[in-house]
Design an enzyme around this catalytic site. Structure first.
Site, PDB file in Angstrom:
ATOM      1  N   PHE A 122      68.983  80.169 -18.561  1.00 53.55           N
ATOM      2  CA  PHE A 122      70.038  79.273 -19.027  1.00 53.55           C
ATOM      3  C   PHE A 122      69.934  79.147 -20.535  1.00 53.55           C
ATOM      4  O   PHE A 122      68.887  78.778 -21.063  1.00 53.55           O
ATOM      5  CB  PHE A 122      69.953  77.886 -18.375  1.00 53.55           C
ATOM      6  N   ASP A 207      63.768  80.825 -26.318  1.00 50.88           N
ATOM      7  CA  ASP A 207      64.566  79.605 -26.143  1.00 50.88           C
ATOM      8  C   ASP A 207      63.623  78.506 -25.649  1.00 50.88           C
ATOM      9  O   ASP A 207      63.202  78.505 -24.490  1.00 50.88           O
ATOM     10  CB  ASP A 207      65.689  79.876 -25.137  1.00 50.88           C
ATOM     11  N   LYS A 236      66.809  69.722 -27.115  1.00 53.13           N
ATOM     12  CA  LYS A 236      66.591  68.571 -26.234  1.00 53.13           C
ATOM     13  C   LYS A 236      65.622  67.503 -26.763  1.00 53.13           C
ATOM     14  O   LYS A 236      66.042  66.418 -27.135  1.00 53.13           O
ATOM     15  CB  LYS A 236      66.153  69.065 -24.854  1.00 53.13           C
TER      16      LYS A 236
HETATM   17  C1  PLP Z   1      69.708  72.595 -22.079  1.00 51.72           C
HETATM   18  C2  PLP Z   1      69.425  73.986 -22.471  1.00 51.72           C
HETATM   19  C3  PLP Z   1      70.294  74.705 -23.317  1.00 51.72           C
HETATM   20  C4  PLP Z   1      71.601  74.142 -23.807  1.00 51.72           C
HETATM   21  O1  PLP Z   1      71.447  73.045 -24.639  1.00 51.72           O
HETATM   22  P1  PLP Z   1      72.730  72.108 -24.976  1.00 51.72           P
HETATM   23  O2  PLP Z   1      72.183  71.103 -25.932  1.00 51.72           O
HETATM   24  O3  PLP Z   1      73.199  71.531 -23.689  1.00 51.72           O
HETATM   25  O4  PLP Z   1      73.757  72.989 -25.593  1.00 51.72           O
HETATM   26  C5  PLP Z   1      69.923  75.990 -23.675  1.00 51.72           C
HETATM   27  N1  PLP Z   1      68.786  76.540 -23.244  1.00 51.72           N
HETATM   28  C6  PLP Z   1      67.925  75.885 -22.437  1.00 51.72           C
HETATM   29  C7  PLP Z   1      66.668  76.543 -22.004  1.00 51.72           C
HETATM   30  C8  PLP Z   1      68.227  74.596 -22.003  1.00 51.72           C
HETATM   31  O5  PLP Z   1      67.396  73.965 -21.165  1.00 51.72           O
END
Ligand code: PLP
Length: 390
Positions: A122, A207, A236
């Protein structure tokens, strides 16, 4: 009646206030919040130091423009760089935007276009980050997508190698897939991946939007391995609830992101920086991280021994305070029953309970959560059994 697009399957809980790991709803009911706004409120709700920092900035200056010198940006960037393998920082407002910056920088710096990501990953909901996300259900109905993203199954080095050609700019991974079911990359996979990257001169983007900022007991999850990513993205946990994201990159990439090449109106806003500075000053202390590692390891062990004999539980896994309990059945009902009993936990895919307590959680609260989880899973197991017998 709601005037909102129904993009979220909202729960019944109306949260009104909170402190630490406690969330309180409009009826005054208290919950143990083991979601933390999805790995956002790593320091818990209403953290005095973060609150104070933002309040002070609130009464000083909210916004200028990135054309001005912003002291907070330099301070937060220094904290991020000092505690990572990166040398420079670009600020965004969200995780997806941090990943957008990473994808653009990787393409620009390599003059190549292909990006390999992992299945069930994700990476966000914008066009490029949605395409980077290796889940068909997230792409559905939005095509044509951004070109040149390809997907490899996790922990399969040969599948990854077969996707490599001369056009690959970068490989983008989560060290632990959060949304994808709390799936850990194996240490041997990471070692082989590193060798492939060196051999083919491919950039590594990690990420860390969910795994970063102390969530796994290290500043960034990649630090559990012998890795030195070219680009790291965070968001986050960075602002403890204040929207902010960042892309961190190596010195060799600096000259590809020059004036006018990329930007954001709000990215690195003074208010966001005041929150991020307070968060990092707290979370990046070695004694703080050491405690997170100790408490989370103990918690994981306790969860494992609690559910060792439970036939409903397939596996308990995790890194730091990013923990998954994979069950034999969909977990919706378990989540709902936990909420009724005052414990908030999340899902990651249909069968995985995802547990993300704030990093400041107490041992007592961790034990309380195990009691509730164990009670609920027993109950659901009994119901499953009697429905099979009936
Ligand atoms: C939550 C998340 C995103 C997206 O972040 P947003 O602030 O919602 O755009 C991208 N990568 C990972 C691994 C995430 O957990």
């Amino acid at each position: 009646m709601s005037y909102l697009f129904p993009t979220y399957a909202k729960w019944e809980v109306k949260a009104e206030s909170g402190h630490g790991a406690t969330l309180i709803d409009d009826n005054g009911k208290e919950y143990l919040d083991f979601i933390s706004g999805i790995a956002v409120c790593n320091l818990g709700h209403n953290h005095p130091k973060v609150n104070k920092a933002v309040q002070e900035q609130l009464n000083k200056l909210w916004h200028t423009s990135n054309l001005f010198q912003i002291k907070g940006q330099e301070e937060v960037a220094e904290l991020l760089v000092t505690h990572s393998c990166a040398d420079y920082v670009f600020f965004s407002n969200s995780g997806a935007e941090a990943n957008e910056a990473a994808i653009k920088l990787a393409r620009k710096a390599t003059n190549k276009h292909k990006i390999i990501t992992l299945k069930n990953s994700f990476h966000g909901r914008t066009f490029a980050t949605m395409t980077a996300t290796g889940q068909e259900k997230i792409h559905s109905g939005f095509g044509p997508l951004v070109s040149s993203f390809v997907y490899a199954p996790i922990n399969d080095i040969h599948a990854l190698e077969s996707l490599i050609d001369n056009e690959v700019a970068a490989i983008m991974i989560e060290v632990v897939q959060g949304e994808g079911g709390v799936q850990l990359l194996s240490a041997s996979y990471i070692e082989q991946l590193k060798q492939l990257l060196n051999k083919h001169d491919i950039l590594l983007i990690v990420d860390e939007i969910q795994t970063g900022i102390g969530r796994t007991g290290r500043p960034f999850a990649y630090m559990h391995y012998d890795l030195s990513p070219d680009i790291v993205t965070v968001a986050k946990g960075l602002g403890n609830g204040f929207p902010v994201g960042a892309m961190l990159g190596k010195a060799s990439l600096r000259d590809y992101f020059t004036a006018g090449v990329h930007g954001s109106t709000f990215g690195g806003n003074p208010l966001a920086m005041s929150a991020a500075k307070a968060v990092l000053t707290e979370v990046f202390q070695e004694s703080f991280l050491e405690e997170v590692r100790q408490n989370s390891e103990e918690f994981l062990e306790n969860l494992r021994s609690t559910f060792k004999e439970c036939s409903l539980v397939k596996e308990v896994r995790g890194l730091g305070f990013l923990i998954g309990i994979e069950c034999q059945i969909p977990v919706d009902k378990i989540l709902k029953t936990c909420r009724d009993k005052g414990l908030l936990v999340l899902q990651a895919g249909p069968n995985v309970i995802r547990i993300l307590p704030p990093l400041i959680v107490t041992t007592e609260q961790l034990n309380q959560a195990i009691d509730i989880l164990s009670e609920v899973i027993q109950e659901v197991s009994q119901e499953e059994k009697s429905s099979i017998e009936a």
